[in-house]
Write an enzyme that holds these catalytic residues in place. Structure first.
Site, PDB file in Angstrom:
ATOM      1  N   ASP A  18       0.676  -1.281   0.073  1.00 37.44           N
ATOM      2  CA  ASP A  18       0.097   0.105  -0.108  1.00 37.44           C
ATOM      3  C   ASP A  18       0.952   1.318  -0.060  1.00 37.44           C
ATOM      4  OD1 ASP A  18      -2.362   1.563  -0.005  1.00 37.44           O
ATOM      5  OD2 ASP A  18      -2.612   1.141   1.996  1.00 37.44           O
ATOM      6  N   HIS A  35       2.611   3.404  -8.976  1.00 34.74           N
ATOM      7  CA  HIS A  35       2.285   2.006  -9.152  1.00 34.74           C
ATOM      8  C   HIS A  35       3.523   1.525  -9.917  1.00 34.74           C
ATOM      9  CE1 HIS A  35      -1.659   2.465  -7.592  1.00 34.74           C
ATOM     10  NE2 HIS A  35      -1.984   3.173  -8.539  1.00 34.74           N
ATOM     11  N   LEU A 129      10.221 -20.830  -3.907  1.00 33.66           N
ATOM     12  CA  LEU A 129       9.295 -19.998  -3.488  1.00 33.66           C
ATOM     13  C   LEU A 129       7.668 -20.012  -4.250  1.00 33.66           C
ATOM     14  CD1 LEU A 129       8.360 -17.488  -1.702  1.00 33.66           C
ATOM     15  CD2 LEU A 129       9.143 -16.307  -3.856  1.00 33.66           C
TER      16      LEU A 129
END
Ligand code: IPE
Ligand code: IPE
Ligand code: MG
Length: 243
Positions: A18, A35, A129
């Site tokens: 965020d 962004h 991962l």
């Protein structure tokens, strides 16, 4: 003396990335610049998680509620996801990373669905991962979808209401087969969950960091893990030394 709850790294870290817009505003830039820079921070976080031996990293890339933003921002975010997959999937694959996407795919543009499916299929057998991308994701919607599928089975006579347990519900969520997050990190100083992994975070440790997502570095990640390690997880039981 309080013992640190955990000396092992968290198996599963979930992140709410965020603060991109505020990062950009603070620099006199359009929100979209935030962004874009956020994608760089994401690349770094994936690398760090891999190197630290974290098994699952779940990232909130677009919420079911983010459609309410101005159309131009939504279009930009969708394009950014497209570009991220096109540019990064081969490298993620080479790094032995397995990609999984959670969230609702209904109503999404078909090329996006195809890209998501392609990235999952390509990396399906990787053993490093697991990167879980929460896209068009909302936890209440996810739970409602699970409830609908259970209700349909009950109506069809396949399931008895007595058989509806927490385990059964978990098995109908998008996160089936994935252990619950040990640690949830939210950047930008906001201290809320914003419809993210509500069911899965029943006993997750929350760490809120002040930095905006584009400023989240390897050091920030390591500090959040250090904070997690100082926590004592009890799961409703008693502290180890008093038990
Ligand atoms: C997070 O940054 C990215 C997404 C929600 C897609 P924001 O866009 O929410 O940035 P702020 O919170 O407005 O600063
Ligand atoms: C949560 O952030 C969603 C993502 C990071 C993708 P928001 O910025 O949408 O959350 P609120 O609106 O501040 O709660
Ligand atoms: Mg935000």
């Amino acid at each position: 003396m309080t013992q640190p709850a955990s000396v092992v790294p968290p198996r599963h870290v979930a992140i709410i990335m965020d603060g991109n817009g505020r990062w950009a505003n603070a620099r006199g830039l359009p929100r979209t610049a935030g962004h874009k820079q956020g994608v760089e921070a994401l690349r770094g976080a994936v690398r760090t998680a891999s190197e630290l031996g974290i098994e699952y990293l779940t990232i909130y890339s677009f919420s079911a509620e983010n459609w309410s933003r101005p159309r131009a921002e939504v279009v930009f975010l969708l394009d950014l996801l497209r570009r991220f997959i096109l540019q990064d999937v081969a490298e993620l694959h080479r790094a032995n990373i397995r990609i999984k996407v959670i969230g609702c795919r209904e109503g999404l543009e078909s090329d996006i669905v195809a890209l998501l499916e392609h990235s999952e299929k390509l990396t399906r057998d990787n053993t490093g991962l697991t990167l879980i991308v929460a896209f068009n994701y909302g936890s209440r919607q996810e739970i409602a979808r699970a409830a609908r599928s259970i209700a349909a089975d009950v109506r069809a006579g396949l399931l008895d209401p007595e058989e509806i347990t927490p385990e059964l519900i978990a098995s109908r969520l998008d996160t089936v087969g994935i252990p619950d997050p040990d640690l949830l990190i939210r950047t930008s100083g906001e201290q809320r969950i914003s419809n993210y992994l509500l069911w899965q975070c029943a006993y997750t440790e929350f760490v809120f960091v002040a930095e905006h997502w584009p400023d989240f570095t390897r050091e920030s990640f390591e500090q959040a893990i250090a904070e997690y390690r100082r926590r004592e997880r009890r799961f409703g039981g008693l502290a180890a030394q008093t038990a």
